[in-house]
Design a protein around this motif. Structure first.
Motif, PDB file in Angstrom:
ATOM      1  N   LEU A   1      32.268   2.928  22.099  1.00 17.97           N
ATOM      2  CA  LEU A   1      32.263   1.516  21.773  1.00 17.97           C
ATOM      3  C   LEU A   1      32.363   1.377  20.261  1.00 17.97           C
ATOM      4  CD1 LEU A   1      29.461   0.236  24.174  1.00 17.97           C
ATOM      5  CD2 LEU A   1      31.942  -0.035  24.439  1.00 17.97           C
ATOM      6  N   THR A   2      33.219   0.482  19.829  1.00 17.56           N
ATOM      7  CA  THR A   2      33.442   0.298  18.387  1.00 17.56           C
ATOM      8  C   THR A   2      32.916  -1.039  17.892  1.00 17.56           C
ATOM      9  OG1 THR A   2      35.638  -0.597  18.854  1.00 17.56           O
ATOM     10  CG2 THR A   2      35.490   1.780  18.429  1.00 17.56           C
ATOM     11  N   LEU A   3      32.073  -1.705  18.655  1.00 16.24           N
ATOM     12  CA  LEU A   3      31.524  -2.989  18.241  1.00 16.24           C
ATOM     13  C   LEU A   3      30.417  -2.780  17.220  1.00 16.24           C
ATOM     14  CD1 LEU A   3      31.371  -4.710  21.732  1.00 16.24           C
ATOM     15  CD2 LEU A   3      33.128  -5.008  19.973  1.00 16.24           C
ATOM     16  N   GLY A   4      29.941  -3.898  16.648  1.00 18.34           N
ATOM     17  CA  GLY A   4      28.894  -3.809  15.650  1.00 18.34           C
ATOM     18  C   GLY A   4      27.539  -3.499  16.256  1.00 18.34           C
ATOM     19  N   ASP A   5      26.580  -3.322  15.337  1.00 19.49           N
ATOM     20  CA  ASP A   5      25.219  -3.008  15.807  1.00 19.49           C
ATOM     21  C   ASP A   5      24.590  -4.173  16.573  1.00 19.49           C
ATOM     22  OD1 ASP A   5      25.472  -0.565  14.629  1.00 19.49           O
ATOM     23  OD2 ASP A   5      24.468  -1.159  12.758  1.00 19.49           O
ATOM     24  N   TRP A   6      25.082  -5.376  16.361  1.00 24.21           N
ATOM     25  CA  TRP A   6      24.512  -6.527  17.061  1.00 24.21           C
ATOM     26  C   TRP A   6      24.710  -6.460  18.576  1.00 24.21           C
ATOM     27  CZ3 TRP A   6      27.791  -9.291  20.131  1.00 24.21           C
ATOM     28  CH2 TRP A   6      29.167  -9.108  19.924  1.00 24.21           C
ATOM     29  N   PHE A   7      25.733  -5.677  18.982  1.00 29.31           N
ATOM     30  CA  PHE A   7      26.042  -5.638  20.414  1.00 29.31           C
ATOM     31  C   PHE A   7      24.995  -4.876  21.220  1.00 29.31           C
ATOM     32  CE2 PHE A   7      28.241  -3.733  24.089  1.00 29.31           C
ATOM     33  CZ  PHE A   7      28.671  -4.895  24.715  1.00 29.31           C
ATOM     34  N   VAL A   8      24.312  -3.953  20.569  1.00 28.53           N
ATOM     35  CA  VAL A   8      23.333  -3.130  21.304  1.00 28.53           C
ATOM     36  C   VAL A   8      22.196  -3.969  21.873  1.00 28.53           C
ATOM     37  CG1 VAL A   8      21.724  -1.196  21.132  1.00 28.53           C
ATOM     38  CG2 VAL A   8      23.932  -1.100  19.959  1.00 28.53           C
ATOM     39  N   PRO A   9      21.461  -4.744  21.045  1.00 29.44           N
ATOM     40  CA  PRO A   9      20.400  -5.577  21.651  1.00 29.44           C
ATOM     41  C   PRO A   9      20.947  -6.673  22.561  1.00 29.44           C
ATOM     42  CG  PRO A   9      20.663  -6.092  19.335  1.00 29.44           C
ATOM     43  CD  PRO A   9      21.508  -4.875  19.583  1.00 29.44           C
ATOM     44  N   PHE A  10      22.135  -7.218  22.206  1.00 31.04           N
ATOM     45  CA  PHE A  10      22.724  -8.254  23.058  1.00 31.04           C
ATOM     46  C   PHE A  10      23.025  -7.714  24.447  1.00 31.04           C
ATOM     47  CE2 PHE A  10      26.591 -10.237  24.733  1.00 31.04           C
ATOM     48  CZ  PHE A  10      26.172 -11.558  24.830  1.00 31.04           C
ATOM     49  N   ALA A  11      23.633  -6.530  24.507  1.00 27.28           N
ATOM     50  CA  ALA A  11      23.947  -5.934  25.807  1.00 27.28           C
ATOM     51  C   ALA A  11      22.685  -5.601  26.583  1.00 27.28           C
ATOM     52  CB  ALA A  11      24.800  -4.679  25.616  1.00 27.28           C
ATOM     53  N   ALA A  12      21.657  -5.135  25.863  1.00 27.31           N
ATOM     54  CA  ALA A  12      20.407  -4.774  26.544  1.00 27.31           C
ATOM     55  C   ALA A  12      19.738  -6.011  27.140  1.00 27.31           C
ATOM     56  CB  ALA A  12      19.469  -4.066  25.570  1.00 27.31           C
ATOM     57  N   VAL A  13      19.684  -7.105  26.364  1.00 28.24           N
ATOM     58  CA  VAL A  13      19.015  -8.316  26.842  1.00 28.24           C
ATOM     59  C   VAL A  13      19.793  -8.962  27.982  1.00 28.24           C
ATOM     60  CG1 VAL A  13      18.297 -10.645  26.192  1.00 28.24           C
ATOM     61  CG2 VAL A  13      17.856  -8.737  24.653  1.00 28.24           C
ATOM     62  N   THR A  14      21.099  -9.136  27.802  1.00 31.94           N
ATOM     63  CA  THR A  14      21.894  -9.802  28.844  1.00 31.94           C
ATOM     64  C   THR A  14      21.936  -8.994  30.133  1.00 31.94           C
ATOM     65  OG1 THR A  14      23.877  -8.787  27.877  1.00 31.94           O
ATOM     66  CG2 THR A  14      23.321 -11.039  27.175  1.00 31.94           C
ATOM     67  N   THR A  15      22.050  -7.684  30.014  1.00 24.89           N
ATOM     68  CA  THR A  15      22.085  -6.857  31.230  1.00 24.89           C
ATOM     69  C   THR A  15      20.764  -6.918  31.988  1.00 24.89           C
ATOM     70  OG1 THR A  15      23.685  -5.360  30.200  1.00 24.89           O
ATOM     71  CG2 THR A  15      22.480  -4.545  32.127  1.00 24.89           C
ATOM     72  N   SER A  16      19.651  -6.806  31.254  1.00 23.49           N
ATOM     73  CA  SER A  16      18.339  -6.841  31.922  1.00 23.49           C
ATOM     74  C   SER A  16      18.075  -8.205  32.543  1.00 23.49           C
ATOM     75  CB  SER A  16      17.237  -6.494  30.918  1.00 23.49           C
ATOM     76  OG  SER A  16      17.246  -7.424  29.827  1.00 23.49           O
ATOM     77  N   LEU A  17      18.445  -9.275  31.824  1.00 24.94           N
ATOM     78  CA  LEU A  17      18.255 -10.604  32.400  1.00 24.94           C
ATOM     79  C   LEU A  17      19.181 -10.845  33.591  1.00 24.94           C
ATOM     80  CD1 LEU A  17      17.857 -12.850  29.217  1.00 24.94           C
ATOM     81  CD2 LEU A  17      16.084 -12.195  30.847  1.00 24.94           C
ATOM     82  N   GLY A  18      20.415 -10.360  33.503  1.00 26.63           N
ATOM     83  CA  GLY A  18      21.350 -10.551  34.594  1.00 26.63           C
ATOM     84  C   GLY A  18      20.965  -9.817  35.858  1.00 26.63           C
TER      85      GLY A  18
END
Length: 452
Positions: A139-156
């Motif tokens: 993955l070549t996205l920024g560091d912001w994507f890590v917590p975003f992916a963690a939160v959205t995945t767990s909530l979803g």
């Protein structure tokens, strides 16, 4: 009745803990799909963990098949899901397990605690996996994507099944409470129906008693005098023709009066029947009516209407015809004409009372004199009437009959209802009624009726 509560537990038709076969088939299908999913996800888990692939597949199959127990032990299923979250397997089992946990009858604190553990576990595992992928360059996205992916995945993966389960559980509990309320209302309706039947039966008995009392008061006294006069007529027919003619005239007068009163009663009953038929359609839904079938079987009259009509006929429309206390002289004169020695004494200031009070007082004296004719023929009788400030008192006392056999000389039948009817009348007006033999061998009837 609907099946709720304890009845619902006895209505199980499925195997083991399932209520229906359909539920068992659904859980079996979900467990099979979950086992295949976890078995497939066990392959990469075995590679990352450095264990044989067969061990990872078997582990996945066993873990996924736990979903079969979701209805019996939902907590155990969610705990297994939390335990295998680091291996990144059991997504279907996690969603279905959280839904079943939220819909189950469990304390809210347990549901919230397990859902929070699943949320945190999924968030941590997702955070670590995404960070590893970014470190490897996947993955070549920024560091912001890590917590975003963690939160959205767990909530979803946690919030939708949890909210849906809470909604379904609340709806199920609401339906069960409505079924229980329906059962309770049905039981109450049955009790009300039983009580209505009891009240109807009680009303039938009361009206039968009322009709019998009114018929007795209207006819019995005059018929008793007719029998006494007929016996006297038979005794003096040859010895004293003039007296025989006089007794025959008295018998005729008594018979005509009895027929007149009986005709009045029947007329009121017929008019009550007609009025009831005209209003039956309007009052059928608002009252419980019982009927007395006529002898010819041509129709029926509600018993309550018959009782009212009988009472009206017996009182002969009190405002017009009485009987009144002022007619006691006529009543005593009729008894004297039949050979009874009657002494009447009146105390206090004579005044008028309510029609029902005067009728009751008159009927008490009338029935007491009739009993003297029946049981103590020829006995001297004292009738006392006292007008007091707040009440009216009456007493009828007869001495012993001159001959012991004279009580049955006229052959008058006795149904034993006279004293009962007098007592019911007096007590119905809040008065006091006492009757019984005297020390001298006679009989005394006393009654006190409030003037208001």
């Amino acid at each position: 009745m609907t099946t709720t509560g304890a009845d619902h537990a006895t209505a199980l038709t499925g195997p083991w803990w399932w209520s229906r076969w359909r539920s068992a088939v659904l859980d079996g299908a979900l467990a099979l799909v979950s086992a295949l999913e976890c078995g497939a996800e066990g392959i990469p888990f075995a590679r990352d963990a450095g264990v044989p692939l067969s061990a990872g597949i078997v582990f996945g199959l066993l873990a996924g098949s736990v979903l079969l127990l979701r209805r019996k032990w939902p907590i155990a299923v969610v705990l297994v899901v939390i335990a295998i979250t680091p291996a990144q397997m059991g997504f279907l089992m996690g969603i279905v397990g959280l839904y079943t946990l939220a819909a189950a009858e469990l304390p809210r604190r347990i549901i919230v605690a397990l859902a929070g553990m699943s949320l945190v576990g999924t968030m941590i595992v997702t955070f670590v996996r995404v960070k590893q992928d970014m470190a490897r360059g996947d993955l070549t996205l920024g560091d912001w994507f890590v917590p975003f992916a963690a939160v959205t995945t767990s909530l979803g993966l946690t919030a939708p099944p949890l909210l849906l389960g809470l909604y379904v559980g609340a709806r199920r509990r609401l339906m069960e409470s409505l079924r229980e309320r329906a059962d309770s209302l049905e039981r109450e309706l049955q009790l009300l129906a039983e009580r209505a039947e009891e009240r109807a039966e009680w009303a039938r008995g009361e009206e039968r008693t009322r009709i019998a009392r009114e018929m007795h008061d209207v006819v019995a006294h005059r018929v008793s005098l007719m029998v006494v006069h007929a016996a006297a007529l038979q005794a003096v027919a040859r010895k004293d023709p003039e007296k025989a003619v006089k007794n025959a005239a008295l018998v005729g007068d008594m018979g005509r009066q009895a027929l007149t009163e009986l005709r009045e009663m029947l007329g009121v009953l017929r008019s009550g029947e007609s009025a009831q038929r005209r209003t039956a359609s309007a009052s059928a839904s608002a009252s419980v009516s019982v009927s007395v079938v006529s002898a010819s079987g041509s129709g029926s009259v509600p018993l309550a209407a018959v009782g009212v009509a009988a009472a009206a006929a017996a009182s002969r429309v009190a405002e017009e015809e009485g009987p009144w206390l002022s007619e006691l002289d006529v009543l005593i004169g009729q008894s004297a004409a039949a050979g009874m020695v009657v002494d009447l004494s009146v105390e206090g200031d004579v005044r008028s009372y309510a029609a029902e009070i005067e009728q009751t007082a008159f009927r008490v004296v009338q029935e007491a004199l009739t009993n003297v004719h029946k049981h103590a023929a020829g006995a001297k009788t004292h009738v006392r009437l006292a007008h007091r400030v707040a009440e009216i008192a009456m007493q009828v006392e007869n001495e012993p009959p001159p001959e012991p056999a004279s009580a049955a000389s006229a052959g008058l039948p006795s149904g034993g209802n006279g004293l009962v009817g007098m007592r019911e009348r007096v007590l119905g007006l809040g008065g006091v009624f006492v009757s019984g033999p005297t020390d001298a061998g006679g009989f005394r009837v006393s009654a006190v009726i409030p003037a208001v």
